[in-house]
Design a protein around this motif. Structure first.
Motif, short mmCIF file in Angstrom:
data_model
loop_
_atom_site.label_atom_id
_atom_site.label_comp_id
_atom_site.label_asym_id
_atom_site.label_seq_id
_atom_site.Cartn_x
_atom_site.Cartn_y
_atom_site.Cartn_z
N GLY A 41 0.81 -1.21 0.00
CA GLY A 41 0.00 0.00 0.00
C GLY A 41 0.84 1.26 0.00
O GLY A 41 0.53 2.23 -0.70
N ILE A 42 1.92 1.25 0.76
CA ILE A 42 2.81 2.41 0.80
C ILE A 42 3.49 2.62 -0.55
O ILE A 42 3.66 3.75 -1.00
CB ILE A 42 3.85 2.24 1.93
CG1 ILE A 42 3.15 2.34 3.29
CG2 ILE A 42 4.96 3.27 1.82
CD1 ILE A 42 4.01 1.93 4.46
N LEU A 43 3.85 1.54 -1.22
CA LEU A 43 4.51 1.66 -2.53
C LEU A 43 3.54 2.11 -3.62
O LEU A 43 3.92 2.85 -4.53
CB LEU A 43 5.14 0.33 -2.92
CG LEU A 43 6.36 -0.09 -2.13
CD1 LEU A 43 6.78 -1.50 -2.53
CD2 LEU A 43 7.51 0.88 -2.35
N VAL A 44 2.29 1.70 -3.54
CA VAL A 44 1.32 1.99 -4.59
C VAL A 44 0.66 3.35 -4.38
O VAL A 44 0.28 4.01 -5.34
CB VAL A 44 0.27 0.86 -4.67
CG1 VAL A 44 -0.88 1.23 -5.57
CG2 VAL A 44 0.92 -0.41 -5.16
N PHE A 49 -2.17 5.02 -10.19
CA PHE A 49 -3.07 3.92 -9.89
C PHE A 49 -3.56 3.99 -8.44
O PHE A 49 -4.74 3.83 -8.16
CB PHE A 49 -2.36 2.58 -10.15
CG PHE A 49 -3.17 1.37 -9.79
CD1 PHE A 49 -4.26 1.01 -10.55
CD2 PHE A 49 -2.83 0.60 -8.70
CE1 PHE A 49 -5.01 -0.11 -10.23
CE2 PHE A 49 -3.56 -0.52 -8.37
CZ PHE A 49 -4.66 -0.88 -9.14
N GLY A 50 -2.64 4.26 -7.53
CA GLY A 50 -2.99 4.37 -6.12
C GLY A 50 -3.94 5.53 -5.85
O GLY A 50 -4.88 5.42 -5.06
N GLN A 51 -3.71 6.65 -6.52
CA GLN A 51 -4.59 7.81 -6.35
C GLN A 51 -5.99 7.51 -6.90
O GLN A 51 -6.99 7.94 -6.33
CB GLN A 51 -4.00 9.04 -7.03
CG GLN A 51 -2.73 9.55 -6.37
CD GLN A 51 -2.94 9.89 -4.91
OE1 GLN A 51 -3.90 10.55 -4.55
NE2 GLN A 51 -2.06 9.42 -4.06
N GLY A 52 -6.05 6.75 -7.98
CA GLY A 52 -7.35 6.34 -8.53
C GLY A 52 -8.11 5.46 -7.55
O GLY A 52 -9.32 5.62 -7.37
#
Length: 69
Positions: A41-44, A49-52
């Protein structure tokens, strides 16, 4: 030279670990899985993609909150 994205590698490890039967897991095994998911989770999170994902989850949470009023 072959490069491997760490987030992709962790995603594969998570899928493999979660496919195992629940009864076969020890408490330490479950803690390790949680740690791997947190690191993933910290990496993404800072990626597009993580913001989406954050936006979608935020909209779902807002919709659930508004529907309960």
């Amino acid at each position: 030279m072959l490069t491997i994205n760490v987030a992709v590698l962790l995603a594969v490890i998570i899928v493999v670990r979660l496919r195992r039967r629940t009864e076969a897991r020890s408490r330490n095994d479950e803690k390790l899985t949680v740690l791997i998911v947190l690191v993933f989770g910290i990496l993404v999170a800072p990626t597009a993609f993580g913001q989406g994902i954050v936006d979608v989850v935020g909209q779902l949470a807002a919709g659930i909150t508004n529907s309960s009023r």
